[in-house]
Enzyme design. Sequence first.
Site: not given
Length: 381
Positions: A127-128, A159, A244, A339, A342, A366
Site C-alpha cells: 500500500t502506498e 503491518t 490472505e 448488551l 456503559g 481488500g
Amino acid sequence: MRRTVFGAEHETFRATARDFLDKQIVPRFPAWEEAGIVPREVFHEVGALGVLGIQIPERHGGAGETSFLYPAIWAEETARAHVNLGGLGVHLNVVVPYFVAYTSEEQARRWLPGLGSGALMASIAMTEPGTGSDLAGMATTAVRDGGDWVLNGAKTFITGGINADLVVVVARTGRGGERRDGLSLLVVERDMPGFTRGRNLDKLGLRTQDTAELFFEDVRVPAGNLLGEEGRAFTYLTGNLPQERLAIAVYAQAAAEAAVASTLDYVRDRKVFGKSVSSFQNTKFELAACATGLEAGRALVDRALAAHDAGELSAADAAKAKVFCTELQGDVVDRCLQLHGGYGYMREYPIARLYADARVSRIYGGTTEVLNTIIAKSLGL
C-alpha cells in the site's frame, strides 16, 4: 453444529496453542497493548513452539505442512484468547508463503530457517499513500544499476513494519502493455542504507499490531534479493490473495465467537432491576440472532478452508468468505457491546477492545467494496 474440517492431529495442535497462549501470552498482553508493540523475543517463543515454521520445508527447519488448517487454528485460538501478536499473522499467512514459493535455493537457505524460528520477521509493503487497493497504480520504482536495484518510494499502513527484519517491497521495475505489468518483489533487509521507518501509527484498534510508514531513498538492493521473476509480482500477489482473505475471515469469525462467549458470561452475572441481564427477552433474542449468524459464518469458513486445502478456493469465493465474516463480526460485536451497556465502552472489558479491533477487518486485505466488485465479476456483471 459439529465441525468436520479438523481431525485429531489438528485438535492436538489446538490444545498446544491454547495452553501456550493462556500461560505465556495472556498475562503479558496488557503491557504490550500499553506499549503499542509486541517485544521481539515473543516471536522467538512462538517460533520455538513450531508455529512460524508450519509451512516451511523440513530441509529448511520447518514442518513442511502444506495444509492451511494449522495456521487457521492458531488464528482461532488467538482470537479466543483476546490477544493479537502484532505482525505475526501477516508474517505467517501472507509473507512466508511468498518465500516458500518463490525463493531460489540460495535464498531459501539464507532466509527460511530464520523466518521459521522467529529470528527473522517479515512484512510486505504494497500500500502506498496515493494508491490504496490499486496495486497496478504502484508508484515505488526500482532501477537496475549493475548488480543492484536502486529503490525509491514510500509505503504506508505496513503491518509489522516496525519489527520486520525483511520487507518484501512491491516496486515497478519496468513498463508493459498493461498497468499491472512490470511489478517485481524486492526483499529489503533491516539495515540497508536509505531504508527508514516512520512512526508506529496510532490506530483505533489492534493496539499491539505495529503499523508503519516505510521510506526508500536510493536503497541499493542486491540483485540476489529479487524474489521470483522480474515483472511477475502482480501474478504472485493475486495468487496469494485468496489465502490472505481467508485468514482474515477465519480471525473475524473467531473474534465474533469470542465476543458472544464473553457476553454470555457478562449478561449472566450482571444484575439490572434485580434480575440478571440474561433473563430479559431482548437479551435472549439478540444473542440468539448472533448465534444463528455465527453458525452460518462457521459453515462458510469451514467450507472455504476445505476448498483451499484442496486447491479449489477461487478469488471470488475467498472474497465472499471475507465479506460475510467481517460484516458479521461488526454486527455481532456491536450487538454484544450494546448488551454490556456503559461498561461495554470501557477498555477493561474485552468487548470494548473487540469492538475497536473489528472495524479494520472490512478495510484491510481488500475493502468490502473492492471485494464486492470481484464477486460481481464472477457473476458475469
